[in-house]
Design a protein around this motif. Structure first.
Motif, PDB file in Angstrom:
ATOM      1  N   ASP A  22      11.159  -1.181   0.746  1.00 10.96           N
ATOM      2  CA  ASP A  22      10.628  -2.536   0.998  1.00 10.96           C
ATOM      3  C   ASP A  22       9.764  -2.545   2.248  1.00 10.96           C
ATOM      4  N   GLN A  25       6.312  -1.199   1.340  1.00  9.69           N
ATOM      5  CA  GLN A  25       5.588  -2.190   0.533  1.00  9.69           C
ATOM      6  C   GLN A  25       5.100  -3.342   1.406  1.00  9.69           C
ATOM      7  N   THR A  26       5.984  -3.791   2.327  1.00  9.80           N
ATOM      8  CA  THR A  26       5.603  -4.895   3.217  1.00  9.80           C
ATOM      9  C   THR A  26       4.464  -4.472   4.145  1.00  9.80           C
ATOM     10  N   PHE A  30       0.805  -6.006   3.946  1.00  9.52           N
ATOM     11  CA  PHE A  30       0.370  -6.729   5.150  1.00  9.52           C
ATOM     12  C   PHE A  30      -0.964  -6.161   5.646  1.00  9.52           C
TER      13      PHE A  30
END
Ligand code: HEM
Length: 165
Positions: A22, A25-26, A30
């Motif tokens: 995660d 992915q973040t 971003f």
């Protein structure tokens, strides 16, 4: 399609890591959106100022060109952030994106954005070196600025459509 399978094989370690992380992915998404906001925001503000200056004096235009020249670095930084993170997101799911017409459509819009940007920058530099040509050069500068503005939104539309690919 052998090329897709080959690319997917090469990207497998990254795709496996990305699908489970995660944090990755973040960070990647971003970076993608921050590049768009930072670079795209400065770019479309400069584009708007360029075509708004079609009735301005050459003195005002010369000052504007100096401001727009200073805007190139943040715009290129934003484009690089969106580009690198875009490649990482594509590598995380090659089988979905590389065969996708939507992805190729977005890549075409992105390529046009870069080509138009290079054209715009070369005209700006030429006009800065020859202030006497500002009036004759401005219609083309204004047109290229409008293309740039539209292409940024086309790439964003391509990105959002990809989310639902
Ligand atoms: C100026 C350049 C770019 C802009 C402004 C841009 C913008 C966007 C936007 C707004 C999204 C949707 C994000 C969301 O709905 O949360 C997106 C998604 C995406 N973009 Fe870009 N993008 C750019 C360049 C690229 C490049 C060069 C690539 C590939 C090499 C790329 C690949 C992707 C992918 C694969 C997605 C979908 C991600 C997912 O489904 O999780 N983008 N982009």
């Amino acid at each position: 399609m052998p090329i897709v399978e080959t690319l997917a094989e090469i990207a497998k370690p990254w795709a496996r890591f990305y699908s489970k992380s995660d944090v990755a992915q973040t960070l990647v998404m971003f970076t993608h959106l921050a590049g768009m906001l930072g670079g795209g925001g400065v770019a479309i503000a400069a584009d708007r100022a360029m075509w708004k200056a079609r009735t301005a004096t050459d003195e005002v235009r010369a000052r504007l060109l100096a401001d727009v020249e200073a805007a190139h670095r943040p715009v290129l930084t934003g484009i690089a952030m969106a580009g690198v993170s875009g490649v990482l997101m594509t590598a995380a799911d090659v089988e979905t994106y590389v065969p996708s017409l939507l992805w190729w459509g977005k890549m075409a819009a992105f390529a046009l954005l870069l080509i138009n940007g290079a054209w715009l920058q070369s005209m700006e530099r030429r006009a800065q070196r020859a202030p006497a040509t500002l009036s004759s050069a401005w219609p083309r500068l204004s047109l290229a600025s409008k293309f740039s503005y539209a292409l940024w939104f086309a790439v964003v539309l391509g990105g959002v459509l990809l989310m639902n690919a």
